[in-house]
Write a protein that holds these residues in place. Structure first.
Motif, short mmCIF file in Angstrom:
data_model
loop_
_atom_site.label_atom_id
_atom_site.label_comp_id
_atom_site.label_asym_id
_atom_site.label_seq_id
_atom_site.Cartn_x
_atom_site.Cartn_y
_atom_site.Cartn_z
N MET A 288 0.85 -1.18 0.00
CA MET A 288 0.00 0.00 0.00
C MET A 288 0.89 1.24 0.00
SD MET A 288 -3.07 0.64 2.63
CE MET A 288 -4.12 2.02 2.46
N PRO A 289 0.59 2.22 -0.87
CA PRO A 289 1.44 3.41 -0.93
C PRO A 289 1.38 4.21 0.36
CG PRO A 289 -0.44 3.63 -2.42
CD PRO A 289 -0.51 2.28 -1.80
N GLU A 290 2.49 4.84 0.66
CA GLU A 290 2.56 5.68 1.84
C GLU A 290 1.77 6.96 1.60
OE1 GLU A 290 6.12 7.94 4.14
OE2 GLU A 290 6.45 5.85 3.59
N PRO A 291 0.97 7.40 2.59
CA PRO A 291 0.18 8.62 2.38
C PRO A 291 1.10 9.83 2.20
CG PRO A 291 -0.08 7.79 4.64
CD PRO A 291 0.77 6.80 3.89
N SER A 292 0.63 10.74 1.37
CA SER A 292 1.39 11.95 1.10
C SER A 292 1.31 12.91 2.28
CB SER A 292 0.84 12.64 -0.15
OG SER A 292 1.47 13.87 -0.34
N SER A 293 2.35 13.70 2.47
CA SER A 293 2.32 14.72 3.52
C SER A 293 1.79 16.04 2.97
CB SER A 293 3.71 14.90 4.13
OG SER A 293 4.62 15.33 3.14
N TRP A 294 1.18 15.98 1.78
CA TRP A 294 0.63 17.17 1.14
C TRP A 294 -0.82 16.92 0.77
CZ3 TRP A 294 3.57 21.34 1.40
CH2 TRP A 294 4.94 21.16 1.56
N ILE A 295 -1.65 17.95 0.93
CA ILE A 295 -3.06 17.88 0.56
C ILE A 295 -3.34 19.04 -0.38
CG2 ILE A 295 -5.43 18.03 1.37
CD1 ILE A 295 -4.48 16.88 4.03
N LEU A 296 -4.03 18.74 -1.49
CA LEU A 296 -4.37 19.76 -2.47
C LEU A 296 -5.88 19.93 -2.50
CD1 LEU A 296 -3.51 21.73 -4.68
CD2 LEU A 296 -3.58 19.83 -6.29
N VAL B 10 -11.53 25.58 -11.55
CA VAL B 10 -10.98 25.39 -12.89
C VAL B 10 -11.72 26.36 -13.79
CG1 VAL B 10 -10.67 23.81 -14.82
CG2 VAL B 10 -10.48 22.95 -12.48
N THR B 11 -10.99 27.31 -14.37
CA THR B 11 -11.60 28.33 -15.22
C THR B 11 -10.76 28.51 -16.47
OG1 THR B 11 -12.34 29.47 -13.22
CG2 THR B 11 -12.45 30.70 -15.27
N GLY B 12 -11.40 28.42 -17.63
CA GLY B 12 -10.69 28.68 -18.88
C GLY B 12 -9.48 27.80 -19.09
N GLY B 13 -9.54 26.56 -18.59
CA GLY B 13 -8.42 25.64 -18.75
C GLY B 13 -7.32 25.81 -17.73
N THR B 14 -7.53 26.67 -16.73
CA THR B 14 -6.54 26.89 -15.68
C THR B 14 -7.01 26.24 -14.38
OG1 THR B 14 -5.87 28.98 -16.65
CG2 THR B 14 -5.27 28.63 -14.35
N TYR B 15 -6.18 25.35 -13.85
CA TYR B 15 -6.46 24.69 -12.57
C TYR B 15 -5.91 25.57 -11.45
CZ TYR B 15 -6.29 21.26 -8.81
OH TYR B 15 -6.46 20.60 -7.62
N ARG B 16 -6.70 25.75 -10.39
CA ARG B 16 -6.24 26.50 -9.22
C ARG B 16 -6.55 25.69 -7.97
NH1 ARG B 16 -8.38 30.24 -12.61
NH2 ARG B 16 -6.99 31.90 -13.26
N GLY B 17 -5.64 25.76 -7.00
CA GLY B 17 -5.86 25.04 -5.76
C GLY B 17 -5.02 25.60 -4.63
N LEU B 18 -5.27 25.06 -3.43
CA LEU B 18 -4.50 25.42 -2.24
C LEU B 18 -3.79 24.17 -1.75
CD1 LEU B 18 -3.80 27.55 -0.05
CD2 LEU B 18 -5.75 26.65 1.24
N LEU B 19 -2.47 24.23 -1.72
CA LEU B 19 -1.64 23.11 -1.28
C LEU B 19 -1.25 23.35 0.18
CD1 LEU B 19 -0.06 20.54 -2.16
CD2 LEU B 19 1.88 22.05 -2.63
N THR B 20 -1.54 22.34 1.02
CA THR B 20 -1.19 22.44 2.44
C THR B 20 -0.37 21.22 2.85
OG1 THR B 20 -3.27 21.39 3.10
CG2 THR B 20 -3.25 23.79 3.03
N ALA B 21 0.44 21.42 3.88
CA ALA B 21 1.27 20.33 4.40
C ALA B 21 0.60 19.72 5.62
CB ALA B 21 2.65 20.86 4.77
N ASP C 284 -1.57 32.62 3.18
CA ASP C 284 -1.92 32.17 4.53
C ASP C 284 -2.47 30.75 4.46
OD1 ASP C 284 -1.15 34.50 5.76
OD2 ASP C 284 -3.17 35.36 5.81
N GLY C 285 -1.87 29.85 5.22
CA GLY C 285 -2.36 28.48 5.31
C GLY C 285 -1.81 27.54 4.27
N GLY C 286 -0.91 27.98 3.39
CA GLY C 286 -0.35 27.06 2.41
C GLY C 286 0.21 27.78 1.20
N TRP C 287 0.02 27.16 0.04
CA TRP C 287 0.52 27.71 -1.21
C TRP C 287 -0.60 27.68 -2.24
CZ3 TRP C 287 3.20 24.58 1.99
CH2 TRP C 287 4.42 25.06 2.48
#
Length: 125
Positions: free
Chosen positions: A1-9, A14-25, A54-57
């Motif tokens: 089983m893969p190890e869980p990531s230490s990052w959450i997205l 998604v607008t006009g073909g651009t993905y946007r998100g907030l990456l947190t540790a 604030d809170g991530g990237w």
């Protein structure tokens, strides 16, 4: 089983073909975010840009026109080790409504089978 990531997205849009998100540790010791890529069918669409907030990237990346192809196309946001943090599925084409109806009918049939099997199992107990 893969190890869980230490990052959450968390996808913010998604607008006009651009993905946007907030990456947190999930691990407070992670100070620098890993590079993220947008991948479609094993092919890299591009790297994502990151800006500290604030809170991530805040992350952003262009999916372009590649997902706009007949059928169902899934774009993944991946870490360098290949772990998928998020995905966006785009369904296009003339047959898309029929395909979705067929998939829904198949899922309904499978749920009916599962319900019958579950009832048989419960009645045997």
């Amino acid at each position: 089983m893969p190890e869980p990531s230490s990052w959450i997205l968390h996808r913010t849009g998604v607008t006009g073909g651009t993905y946007r998100g907030l990456l947190t540790a999930t691990d407070e010791s992670d100070e620098t975010p890993p590079p993220l890529t947008l991948v479609l069918g094993g092919e890299t669409l591009g790297e994502m840009t990151m800006e500290a907030v604030d809170g991530g990237w805040q992350v952003e990346g262009e999916m372009g026109l590649a997902p706009l192809t007949d059928g169902a196309q899934t774009v993944f946001v991946r870490l360098p080790d290949g772990t998928a943090l998020d995905s966006v599925t785009v369904i296009t084409g003339l047959s898309a409504p029929e395909d979705l109806r067929a998939e829904l009918a198949t899922l309904r049939d499978e749920v009916t089978l599962l319900k019958k099997a579950f009832r048989r199992h419960v009645n045997q107990i």
